[in-house]
Scaffold this motif. Sequence first.
Motif, short mmCIF file in Angstrom:
data_model
loop_
_atom_site.label_atom_id
_atom_site.label_comp_id
_atom_site.label_asym_id
_atom_site.label_seq_id
_atom_site.Cartn_x
_atom_site.Cartn_y
_atom_site.Cartn_z
N GLU A 167 43.82 -27.69 33.00
CA GLU A 167 43.00 -27.25 34.04
C GLU A 167 42.01 -26.19 33.03
N PRO A 168 40.91 -26.54 33.35
CA PRO A 168 39.74 -25.37 32.60
C PRO A 168 39.67 -24.35 33.41
N ALA A 169 39.42 -23.21 32.69
CA ALA A 169 39.08 -21.87 33.45
C ALA A 169 37.77 -22.06 34.27
N ASN A 170 37.85 -21.64 35.48
CA ASN A 170 36.76 -21.91 36.24
C ASN A 170 35.78 -20.94 36.01
N ASP A 171 35.11 -21.06 34.89
CA ASP A 171 33.79 -20.07 34.51
C ASP A 171 32.65 -20.83 34.58
N SER A 172 31.46 -20.26 34.39
CA SER A 172 30.22 -20.57 34.54
C SER A 172 29.87 -21.60 33.50
N SER A 173 30.43 -21.68 32.31
CA SER A 173 30.38 -22.79 31.51
C SER A 173 30.87 -23.98 31.68
N VAL A 186 17.85 -34.10 25.50
CA VAL A 186 17.03 -33.24 25.14
C VAL A 186 17.64 -31.96 25.10
N TRP A 187 18.42 -31.47 25.88
CA TRP A 187 19.35 -30.18 26.19
C TRP A 187 19.90 -30.02 24.86
N PHE A 188 20.53 -31.15 24.21
CA PHE A 188 21.47 -30.93 22.85
C PHE A 188 20.50 -30.41 21.76
N LEU A 189 19.46 -31.31 21.66
CA LEU A 189 18.36 -31.15 20.63
C LEU A 189 17.88 -29.74 20.87
N ASN A 190 17.40 -29.33 22.03
CA ASN A 190 17.07 -27.76 22.16
C ASN A 190 17.97 -26.94 21.78
N ALA A 191 19.28 -27.15 21.88
CA ALA A 191 20.40 -26.27 21.59
C ALA A 191 20.85 -25.86 20.31
N VAL A 206 32.71 -40.50 29.99
CA VAL A 206 32.36 -39.56 29.21
C VAL A 206 30.81 -39.56 28.94
N SER A 207 30.43 -38.27 29.09
CA SER A 207 28.75 -38.33 29.13
C SER A 207 28.23 -38.24 27.52
N LEU A 208 26.89 -38.60 27.60
CA LEU A 208 26.15 -38.39 26.23
C LEU A 208 26.61 -37.16 25.58
N LEU A 209 26.10 -36.16 26.39
CA LEU A 209 25.98 -34.78 25.81
C LEU A 209 27.86 -34.50 25.27
N GLU A 210 28.61 -34.76 25.97
CA GLU A 210 30.09 -34.77 25.37
C GLU A 210 30.17 -35.34 24.00
N LEU A 211 29.53 -36.60 23.92
CA LEU A 211 29.70 -37.38 22.74
C LEU A 211 28.79 -36.74 21.45
N LEU A 212 27.71 -36.31 21.85
CA LEU A 212 26.94 -35.29 21.05
C LEU A 212 27.71 -34.34 20.37
N ILE A 213 28.24 -33.49 21.32
CA ILE A 213 29.17 -32.44 20.84
C ILE A 213 30.20 -32.67 19.95
N TYR A 214 30.85 -33.82 20.19
CA TYR A 214 31.84 -34.26 19.38
C TYR A 214 31.37 -34.74 18.02
N ASP A 263 30.38 -26.26 19.22
CA ASP A 263 31.13 -25.36 20.10
C ASP A 263 30.49 -25.93 21.59
N TRP A 264 31.26 -26.39 22.31
CA TRP A 264 30.66 -26.89 23.77
C TRP A 264 30.13 -25.90 24.57
N LYS A 265 30.79 -24.53 24.49
CA LYS A 265 30.20 -23.58 25.45
C LYS A 265 28.70 -22.96 24.85
N ALA A 266 28.79 -23.00 23.44
CA ALA A 266 27.45 -22.57 23.01
C ALA A 266 26.36 -23.60 23.48
N ILE A 267 26.82 -24.87 23.40
CA ILE A 267 25.65 -25.82 23.65
C ILE A 267 25.22 -25.51 25.20
N VAL A 268 25.99 -25.76 25.94
CA VAL A 268 25.84 -25.51 27.32
C VAL A 268 25.18 -24.39 27.87
#
Length: 165
Positions: A19-25, A42-47, A113-121, A126-131
Amino acid sequence: GNTIAGATYINSNKTMVCEPANDSSSKKLAFLTSQKFKEQAVWFLNAIDADQEECEIVWRMHKKSASLEKLNEDGTHLDEFSAHRVLENAKKACTIKEMREYMLRINPNHKRVSLLELLIYKFDCDWKAIVNAKQYDRKKEKEAQAQLKEAKKDASRGNCHGAKS
């Protein structure tokens, strides 16, 4: 109940659940992965402040995702098999077990699985840094350009703010 934020536990079906921590990330990840493939890319590229080669890889992963999803460009997620095909195409093949362990860490409730999750992989980010990355805001840029244009007009007419003529 059995749910403890940020913990792994055994549910009533005797299955291990993370269960993920229910945080804003986590909430931000859920929102971002609900966007169309292009917006996720686009979000990933900007990040990551991508260079030319990274941009091309992201573009290819975006196009491959769209080609494998029945909604094409309007898609947001892929089934697990298609997700593996995108990663193989991006030269980052992994086993089913590796994919599932990765997804349990960042999005334990995933069904697809989303494209964003694939890009992070793929880019091992660090997925939290990206989001949580600051994003380029075109609207703010246009507003600033309009203000600058007005200020230049005022300056050329000698109408400095606060000055009385």
